[in-house]
Structures are given as structure tokens and as C-alpha cells.
Write a protein that holds these residues in place. Structure first.
Motif, PDB file in Angstrom:
ATOM      1  N   VAL A  50       0.841  -1.196   0.000  1.00  0.00           N
ATOM      2  CA  VAL A  50       0.000   0.000   0.000  1.00  0.00           C
ATOM      3  C   VAL A  50       0.875   1.245   0.000  1.00  0.00           C
ATOM      4  O   VAL A  50       0.611   2.211  -0.727  1.00  0.00           O
ATOM      5  CB  VAL A  50      -0.949   0.004   1.218  1.00  0.00           C
ATOM      6  N   THR A  53       2.340   1.644  -3.437  1.00  0.00           N
ATOM      7  CA  THR A  53       1.306   2.086  -4.375  1.00  0.00           C
ATOM      8  C   THR A  53       0.959   3.558  -4.161  1.00  0.00           C
ATOM      9  O   THR A  53       0.796   4.316  -5.121  1.00  0.00           O
ATOM     10  CB  THR A  53       0.042   1.219  -4.214  1.00  0.00           C
ATOM     11  N   ILE A  54       0.864   3.950  -2.898  1.00  0.00           N
ATOM     12  CA  ILE A  54       0.578   5.361  -2.599  1.00  0.00           C
ATOM     13  C   ILE A  54       1.732   6.239  -3.083  1.00  0.00           C
ATOM     14  O   ILE A  54       1.510   7.322  -3.650  1.00  0.00           O
ATOM     15  CB  ILE A  54       0.346   5.554  -1.087  1.00  0.00           C
ATOM     16  N   LEU A  57       1.468   6.636  -6.721  1.00  0.00           N
ATOM     17  CA  LEU A  57       0.356   7.548  -7.010  1.00  0.00           C
ATOM     18  C   LEU A  57       0.778   8.997  -6.799  1.00  0.00           C
ATOM     19  O   LEU A  57       0.459   9.873  -7.621  1.00  0.00           O
ATOM     20  CB  LEU A  57      -0.834   7.197  -6.125  1.00  0.00           C
ATOM     21  N   ARG A  58       1.466   9.242  -5.705  1.00  0.00           N
ATOM     22  CA  ARG A  58       1.897  10.612  -5.435  1.00  0.00           C
ATOM     23  C   ARG A  58       2.870  11.118  -6.509  1.00  0.00           C
ATOM     24  O   ARG A  58       2.834  12.307  -6.880  1.00  0.00           O
ATOM     25  CB  ARG A  58       2.547  10.701  -4.050  1.00  0.00           C
ATOM     26  N   GLN A 128      -5.284   4.335 -10.140  1.00  0.00           N
ATOM     27  CA  GLN A 128      -4.379   4.143  -9.002  1.00  0.00           C
ATOM     28  C   GLN A 128      -5.050   4.568  -7.704  1.00  0.00           C
ATOM     29  O   GLN A 128      -4.872   3.928  -6.663  1.00  0.00           O
ATOM     30  CB  GLN A 128      -3.102   4.963  -9.239  1.00  0.00           C
ATOM     31  N   ASN A 129      -5.825   5.634  -7.760  1.00  0.00           N
ATOM     32  CA  ASN A 129      -6.571   6.064  -6.572  1.00  0.00           C
ATOM     33  C   ASN A 129      -7.566   4.995  -6.128  1.00  0.00           C
ATOM     34  O   ASN A 129      -7.751   4.740  -4.937  1.00  0.00           O
ATOM     35  CB  ASN A 129      -7.316   7.369  -6.855  1.00  0.00           C
ATOM     36  N   VAL A 132      -5.611   2.169  -4.497  1.00  0.00           N
ATOM     37  CA  VAL A 132      -5.181   2.561  -3.155  1.00  0.00           C
ATOM     38  C   VAL A 132      -6.349   2.506  -2.180  1.00  0.00           C
ATOM     39  O   VAL A 132      -6.211   2.024  -1.046  1.00  0.00           O
ATOM     40  CB  VAL A 132      -4.563   3.975  -3.189  1.00  0.00           C
ATOM     41  N   LYS A 136      -6.419   0.101   1.005  1.00  0.00           N
ATOM     42  CA  LYS A 136      -6.599   0.642   2.355  1.00  0.00           C
ATOM     43  C   LYS A 136      -7.792  -0.018   3.046  1.00  0.00           C
ATOM     44  O   LYS A 136      -7.719  -0.374   4.228  1.00  0.00           O
ATOM     45  CB  LYS A 136      -6.812   2.160   2.294  1.00  0.00           C
TER      46      LYS A 136
END
Length: 237
Positions: A50, A53-54, A57-58, A128-129, A132, A136
């Protein structure tokens, strides 16, 4: 490990039916201990996935922001170059005007490229959001499942200890029943009662024998009286 694989595992583990697993286990406590270890490891792995992946994404979001900002900046430069070209052309400086128009076109090309890159990144960022968010959610449910596992284990251990204590108590009670000294007293009491009954029987038997003797004695007395009276009668005649 791909995001899809992590997402699939997180979803599967979060939906796992603990009771169904325990029903098939020969030793539920050992199974729970193993499940807790596995879940803890999987949670750590999922947390890393996670976080990765975050992070990705960022980066995508940062790149998208840069593209949007770059598109705006190139648009501003195109406007400035075009305005300069118009001013030069008004001053009858055609050559310089053409050069600034060419710069404006280059800026517009860069603007178009930045806008295209920003637009192309938007579906990926949206996907991607979503990933995530699911990761989560799955991670949160996995932690809830881990708490449930730990609670089940504590409950099972407590029940096991209670059952063990009850079994020991029942075994002890059974031992007491087998070796119960009152059972010997009962047998002794039965023996005493039999002896008392025999004594009563002897007394009754002795009493009936004595009565017979007295009856016999009374019978002898009657015969003697009869003989005496007979003798007296004969004497008077």
C-alpha cells in the motif's frame, strides 16, 4: 509482486471465514496461532504494498501537476511571443516578428504536449486512486480480522482451560466415588443389620421353644391333678 496480486490477496484474506477454517482444523488453537502469524506477516506485506502504491500515485500526481503547470507556463510564453511578434510587425520589423511567431508556435507545441501528457495521466491516476482505496479498505478489514483472530484465540484458550479444569474436577470426583469410604460403611451397616436380624431370629426361636416347654409342663400338671382327683374319688367309694 503486482498491485493486482496484492489486492487479490488482501481481498481474499479480508473475506476469509475464520469459523469455517476452525471447523476443519484438528487443533483449532494451533490453527489460530498459525493464522495470526500468517495474518501479521500478510498485513506487513500489504502495508508495504500500500505504501509503495501510494508513493507511485503521489509521483503520478506530482508529474500531472507539473504537466498542468508547464502547460500554463508554455501558454503564457506563447502569448508573450505572439504579442511581441505583433508589436514588431506593427513597427515594420517583419523578420523579427516572424522569429517571435516561430517562438510562439514552439511554446504552443510544448503547451499542447504538456496538456496531452497531463490528460493521458488522468485515467492512470484515477485507477491508481481506486486501487489505493481498495488496498486501504482491505488492509483495514485485515486488521479487524486479525483482532477477531486474536479474540477467538483468547476465547478458545480460556474455554480450553475451563474444560481442562472441569475434566480434572470430574476425574477427581469419580476417584472419590470409587474410593468413597462411606461405601464401606454401607457394607458394614448391611452386615450389622444381618447380624441383628439373625439375633432376633434366635431370640424368636428361643422364645417359641420356651413357650413349648411351659405348655408341656402345664400339660403334665393337668394330668397329675386328674390322677389325684381320680384317686380321691376311688377312696370315697
Amino acid at each position: 509482486m503486482t498491485k493486482q496480486t496484492i489486492l487479490g490477496r488482501v481481498t481474499q484474506l479480508a473475506k476469509a471465514n475464520i469459523n469455517a477454517v476452525l471447523d476443519q482444523a484438528e487443533d483449532p488453537q494451533k490453527m489460530l496461532d498459525q493464522l495470526i502469524r500468517d495474518y501479521s506477516n500478510n498485513i506487513q506485506e500489504a502495508e508495504q504494498a500500500v505504501a509503495t502504491t501510494i508513493g507511485q500515485l503521489r509521483l503520478l500526481e506530482a508529474d500531472h501537476k507539473e504537466d498542468v503547470e508547464a502547460a500554463g507556463a508554455w501558454g503564457g510564453k506563447a502569448l508573450a511571443a505572439s504579442s511581441k511578434a505583433d508589436q514588431l510587425r506593427a513597427d515594420a520589423n517583419g523578420a523579427e516578428a516572424d522569429r517571435f511567431d516561430s517562438l510562439a508556435k514552439v511554446a504552443l507545441q510544448r503547451q499542447l504536449q504538456s496538456e496531452r501528457e497531463a490528460k493521458d495521466a488522468e485515467p492512470t491516476i484515477a485507477a491508481q486512486n481506486e486501487v489505493v482505496a481498495k488496498l486501504k479498505d482491505g488492509l483495514s478489514r485485515m486488521k479487524e480480522k486479525l483482532a477477531e483472530l486474536q479474540s477467538k484465540r483468547d476465547e478458545l484458550v480460556a474455554r480450553s482451560k475451563t474444560a481442562e479444569a472441569q475434566n480434572k474436577m470430574m476425574d477427581a470426583a469419580a476417584s472419590i466415588n470409587v474410593l468413597d469410604p462411606t461405601s464401606d460403611l454401607g457394607r458394614f451397616e448391611d452386615k450389622v443389620r444381618r447380624e441383628e436380624a439373625r439375633a432376633l431370629g434366635k431370640q424368636e426361636l428361643a422364645a417359641s421353644s420356651l413357650d413349648a416347654q411351659f405348655e408341656e409342663l402345664d400339660s403334665l400338671g393337668d394330668r397329675a391333678e386328674i390322677e389325684a382327683r381320680l384317686a380321691s374319688l376311688k377312696a370315697t367309694t
